[in-house]
Design a protein around this motif. Structure first.
Motif, PDB file in Angstrom:
ATOM      1  N   THR A   1      -2.177  -3.765  -7.859  1.00  0.00           N
ATOM      2  CA  THR A   1      -3.555  -3.798  -7.855  1.00  0.00           C
ATOM      3  C   THR A   1      -4.041  -2.675  -6.861  1.00  0.00           C
ATOM      4  O   THR A   1      -5.036  -2.046  -7.115  1.00  0.00           O
ATOM      5  CB  THR A   1      -3.866  -5.131  -6.850  1.00  0.00           C
ATOM      6  OG1 THR A   1      -3.662  -6.245  -7.595  1.00  0.00           O
ATOM      7  CG2 THR A   1      -5.332  -5.256  -6.841  1.00  0.00           C
ATOM      8  N   VAL A   2      -3.293  -2.575  -5.753  1.00  0.00           N
ATOM      9  CA  VAL A   2      -3.781  -1.196  -4.914  1.00  0.00           C
ATOM     10  C   VAL A   2      -3.732   0.075  -5.564  1.00  0.00           C
ATOM     11  O   VAL A   2      -4.528   0.960  -5.528  1.00  0.00           O
ATOM     12  CB  VAL A   2      -2.719  -1.265  -3.776  1.00  0.00           C
ATOM     13  CG1 VAL A   2      -3.111   0.126  -2.831  1.00  0.00           C
ATOM     14  CG2 VAL A   2      -2.885  -2.419  -2.907  1.00  0.00           C
ATOM     15  N   VAL A   3      -2.540   0.231  -6.463  1.00  0.00           N
ATOM     16  CA  VAL A   3      -2.422   1.451  -7.265  1.00  0.00           C
ATOM     17  C   VAL A   3      -3.635   1.517  -8.218  1.00  0.00           C
ATOM     18  O   VAL A   3      -4.299   2.500  -8.515  1.00  0.00           O
ATOM     19  CB  VAL A   3      -1.149   1.239  -8.167  1.00  0.00           C
ATOM     20  CG1 VAL A   3      -1.307   2.455  -9.254  1.00  0.00           C
ATOM     21  CG2 VAL A   3       0.063   1.644  -7.228  1.00  0.00           C
ATOM     22  N   VAL A   4      -4.237   0.523  -8.871  1.00  0.00           N
ATOM     23  CA  VAL A   4      -5.283   0.920  -9.970  1.00  0.00           C
ATOM     24  C   VAL A   4      -6.564   1.068  -9.120  1.00  0.00           C
ATOM     25  O   VAL A   4      -7.318   1.857  -9.307  1.00  0.00           O
ATOM     26  CB  VAL A   4      -5.380  -0.561 -10.531  1.00  0.00           C
ATOM     27  CG1 VAL A   4      -6.731  -0.606 -11.233  1.00  0.00           C
ATOM     28  CG2 VAL A   4      -4.257  -0.767 -11.523  1.00  0.00           C
TER      29      VAL A   4
ATOM     30  N   CYS B   1       0.921  -1.173   0.134  1.00  0.00           N
ATOM     31  CA  CYS B   1       0.107   0.072  -0.126  1.00  0.00           C
ATOM     32  C   CYS B   1       0.881   1.284  -0.001  1.00  0.00           C
ATOM     33  O   CYS B   1       0.205   2.252  -0.127  1.00  0.00           O
ATOM     34  CB  CYS B   1      -0.983  -0.122   1.444  1.00  0.00           C
ATOM     35  SG  CYS B   1      -2.326  -1.057   1.074  1.00  0.00           S
ATOM     36  N   LEU B   2       1.958   1.116   0.289  1.00  0.00           N
ATOM     37  CA  LEU B   2       2.810   2.312   0.283  1.00  0.00           C
ATOM     38  C   LEU B   2       2.918   3.209  -0.921  1.00  0.00           C
ATOM     39  O   LEU B   2       2.912   4.499  -0.676  1.00  0.00           O
ATOM     40  CB  LEU B   2       4.213   1.949   0.791  1.00  0.00           C
ATOM     41  CG  LEU B   2       4.347   1.255   2.132  1.00  0.00           C
ATOM     42  CD1 LEU B   2       5.949   0.937   2.664  1.00  0.00           C
ATOM     43  CD2 LEU B   2       3.874   2.346   3.262  1.00  0.00           C
ATOM     44  N   PRO B   3       3.113   2.609  -1.947  1.00  0.00           N
ATOM     45  CA  PRO B   3       3.324   3.497  -3.234  1.00  0.00           C
ATOM     46  C   PRO B   3       1.876   3.562  -4.000  1.00  0.00           C
ATOM     47  O   PRO B   3       1.802   3.703  -5.135  1.00  0.00           O
ATOM     48  CB  PRO B   3       4.201   2.598  -4.142  1.00  0.00           C
ATOM     49  CG  PRO B   3       4.148   1.391  -3.929  1.00  0.00           C
ATOM     50  CD  PRO B   3       3.523   1.299  -2.475  1.00  0.00           C
TER      51      PRO B   3
ATOM     52  N   GLN C   1      -0.292   6.052  -4.353  1.00  0.00           N
ATOM     53  CA  GLN C   1      -0.282   7.289  -5.261  1.00  0.00           C
ATOM     54  C   GLN C   1       0.410   7.315  -6.244  1.00  0.00           C
ATOM     55  O   GLN C   1       0.467   8.510  -6.835  1.00  0.00           O
ATOM     56  CB  GLN C   1      -0.675   8.378  -4.327  1.00  0.00           C
ATOM     57  CG  GLN C   1       0.808   9.161  -4.014  1.00  0.00           C
ATOM     58  CD  GLN C   1       1.626   8.287  -3.125  1.00  0.00           C
ATOM     59  OE1 GLN C   1       1.587   7.186  -2.450  1.00  0.00           O
ATOM     60  NE2 GLN C   1       2.793   8.983  -2.861  1.00  0.00           N
ATOM     61  N   VAL C   2       1.552   6.223  -6.521  1.00  0.00           N
ATOM     62  CA  VAL C   2       2.539   6.558  -7.727  1.00  0.00           C
ATOM     63  C   VAL C   2       1.951   5.772  -8.670  1.00  0.00           C
ATOM     64  O   VAL C   2       1.408   4.848  -8.677  1.00  0.00           O
ATOM     65  CB  VAL C   2       3.568   6.163  -7.219  1.00  0.00           C
ATOM     66  CG1 VAL C   2       4.623   6.205  -8.158  1.00  0.00           C
ATOM     67  CG2 VAL C   2       4.166   6.934  -5.880  1.00  0.00           C
ATOM     68  N   THR C   3       2.158   6.322 -10.275  1.00  0.00           N
ATOM     69  CA  THR C   3       1.886   5.496 -11.260  1.00  0.00           C
ATOM     70  C   THR C   3       2.572   3.991 -11.428  1.00  0.00           C
ATOM     71  O   THR C   3       3.942   3.721 -10.826  1.00  0.00           O
ATOM     72  CB  THR C   3       2.250   6.558 -12.424  1.00  0.00           C
ATOM     73  OG1 THR C   3       1.701   5.829 -13.546  1.00  0.00           O
ATOM     74  CG2 THR C   3       3.707   6.776 -12.613  1.00  0.00           C
ATOM     75  N   ALA C   4       1.958   3.333 -12.078  1.00  0.00           N
ATOM     76  CA  ALA C   4       2.230   1.844 -11.847  1.00  0.00           C
ATOM     77  C   ALA C   4       3.921   1.557 -12.309  1.00  0.00           C
ATOM     78  O   ALA C   4       4.352   0.743 -11.337  1.00  0.00           O
ATOM     79  CB  ALA C   4       1.306   0.967 -12.877  1.00  0.00           C
ATOM     80  N   PRO C   5       4.303   2.042 -13.180  1.00  0.00           N
ATOM     81  CA  PRO C   5       5.774   1.501 -13.551  1.00  0.00           C
ATOM     82  C   PRO C   5       6.638   1.952 -12.463  1.00  0.00           C
ATOM     83  O   PRO C   5       7.586   1.092 -12.038  1.00  0.00           O
ATOM     84  CB  PRO C   5       5.994   2.422 -14.778  1.00  0.00           C
ATOM     85  CG  PRO C   5       4.810   2.523 -15.505  1.00  0.00           C
ATOM     86  CD  PRO C   5       3.822   2.801 -14.158  1.00  0.00           C
TER      87      PRO C   5
ATOM     88  N   SER D   1      -1.813  14.111  -8.296  1.00  0.00           N
ATOM     89  CA  SER D   1      -0.924  13.566  -7.024  1.00  0.00           C
ATOM     90  C   SER D   1      -1.798  12.588  -6.449  1.00  0.00           C
ATOM     91  O   SER D   1      -0.925  11.531  -6.211  1.00  0.00           O
ATOM     92  CB  SER D   1      -0.834  14.724  -5.951  1.00  0.00           C
ATOM     93  OG  SER D   1      -0.203  15.803  -6.809  1.00  0.00           O
ATOM     94  N   ALA D   2      -2.994  12.324  -6.311  1.00  0.00           N
ATOM     95  CA  ALA D   2      -3.752  11.515  -5.757  1.00  0.00           C
ATOM     96  C   ALA D   2      -4.113  10.180  -6.438  1.00  0.00           C
ATOM     97  O   ALA D   2      -4.070   8.875  -6.012  1.00  0.00           O
ATOM     98  CB  ALA D   2      -5.092  11.928  -4.945  1.00  0.00           C
ATOM     99  N   GLY D   3      -4.322  10.482  -7.761  1.00  0.00           N
ATOM    100  CA  GLY D   3      -4.929   9.235  -8.434  1.00  0.00           C
ATOM    101  C   GLY D   3      -3.913   9.016  -9.645  1.00  0.00           C
ATOM    102  O   GLY D   3      -4.541   8.301 -10.651  1.00  0.00           O
ATOM    103  N   HIS D   4      -2.857   9.331  -9.654  1.00  0.00           N
ATOM    104  CA  HIS D   4      -1.779   9.338 -10.830  1.00  0.00           C
ATOM    105  C   HIS D   4      -2.217   9.258 -12.008  1.00  0.00           C
ATOM    106  O   HIS D   4      -3.374  10.168 -12.458  1.00  0.00           O
ATOM    107  CB  HIS D   4      -1.077   7.922 -10.456  1.00  0.00           C
ATOM    108  CG  HIS D   4      -1.697   6.658 -10.045  1.00  0.00           C
ATOM    109  ND1 HIS D   4      -2.687   6.022 -10.981  1.00  0.00           N
ATOM    110  CD2 HIS D   4      -2.117   6.246  -8.688  1.00  0.00           C
ATOM    111  CE1 HIS D   4      -3.148   4.913 -10.402  1.00  0.00           C
ATOM    112  NE2 HIS D   4      -2.994   5.067  -8.916  1.00  0.00           N
TER     113      HIS D   4
END
Length: 325
Positions: free
Chosen positions: A240-243, A214-216, A218-222, A274-277
């Motif tokens: 999965t958490v990023v999406v 869960c830490l990253p 808010q960061v875009t997947a790559p 920033s929140a939703g990449h």
């Protein structure tokens, strides 16, 4: 001519002169007719595109089903075409058939995902295939762009992200004028996103594996994959958490900003990016003034977050806040 009439003409000329007019002035134009009421807002996609996608997707499903039942080599190609068509149909349907007010809560990406899963389940049942096998065929990890429908869509992600640069360049003057606000917001978003996620995961009592993933978020997947390697997280769970994070922001982000009374396009764009990449940035495309700031927030937030996790001291502090060894 009578004296009284001549005196009246004098008074008339004086009155006209005082008002800046003359007796030879052109008559005042008739008031214009009121503008007709504005028609309904144009649809995101034409109805003809939705009909074309639905028809072609149904045809591919029928052909592939028959091919699977007869063990024909055409089964897999038409299955992939069906899955790709179902994705496009779900997105276009969500953007055209769902009312705009509902789209603020149910983004077309949600409609697209739900429709693709339902279509896959129906196809698996008709072709007598395991549902999980159909879903797994959607994406081949590390495969070529044409290896599967998901790979084809991922291949389009790079050019789509690059296209954000055109909008950013168009607003370059405004971006430079807002540079202090952008820098401050990105710094706060990067530290707040990482350490806030770590603290919340610890408060919720998540497992170590899920906490690290869960830490990253808010960061875009790559770059989230790169960060997951630095903090010892599973890349699959992290993505999965990023999406899921992006879908949440795309669905509710703009509505939350409206409820909070945030009208400034700079603030709206920075918050969404920033929140939703990438997914949050795409949802901001309808706001032309905010979109460039969402794009630059997406990129710089990911970059700064990766730098934070690359510094051993800050990475150790992040893991300490999360309560993981």
């Amino acid at each position: 001519r009578s004296p009284s009439r001549g005196l009246g003409d004098v008074y008339k000329r004086q009155a006209l002169g005082a008002s800046g007019l003359s007796s030879a002035s052109a008559p005042m134009p008739a008031p214009s007719a009121p503008a007709p009421p504005a028609g309904p807002a144009p649809k995101a996609f034409p109805d003809s595109l939705l009909r074309l996608l639905a028809t072609s997707t149904s045809a591919c499903a029928i052909i592939s089903t028959a091919a699977f039942r007869s063990a024909s080599p055409l089964a897999a190609p038409f299955r992939d075409a069906f899955l790709l068509g179902a994705t496009g149909t779900g997105f276009v349907a969500g953007a055209t058939l769902v009312p705009k007010a509902v789209q603020k809560v149910v983004h077309p990406l949600i409609t697209c995902t739900a429709f693709t899963h339902l279509a896959s389940f129906a196809f698996a049942s008709a072709a007598a295939l395991p549902y999980k096998a159909v879903v797994r065929s959607y994406l081949v990890p590390g495969g070529a762009p044409l290896a599967a429908p998901g790979n084809a869509l991922l291949a389009m992600l790079g050019p789509a992200t690059l296209s954000f640069g055109f909008s950013m360049y168009e607003k370059r003057t405004l971006l430079m004028a807002s540079l202090p606000a952008v820098g401050g917001a990105i710094t706060a978003a990067s530290f707040g996103g990482l350490f806030g996620s770590a603290f919340l995961a610890r408060v919720l009592g998540l497992s170590d594996a899920l906490t690290r993933a869960c830490l990253p978020r808010q960061v875009t997947a790559p770059l989230a994959i790169a960060i997951s390697g630095l903090v010892g997280a599973d890349p699959g769970i992290a993505c999965t958490v990023v999406v899921l994070t992006g879908l949440m922001v795309a669905n509710f982000g703009r509505a939350v900003l409206d409820a909070l009374g945030v009208k400034d396009p700079v603030a709206r764009g920075l918050a969404m990016g920033s929140a939703g990449h990438g997914i949050g940035t795409a949802a901001t495309a309808v706001e032309r003034a905010a979109f460039p700031f969402a794009a630059i927030a997406m990129v710089t937030n990911a970059l700064v977050s990766t730098i934070i996790c690359s510094i051993p001291m800050l990475r150790r502090a992040l893991l300490n806040v999360a309560g993981v060894p």
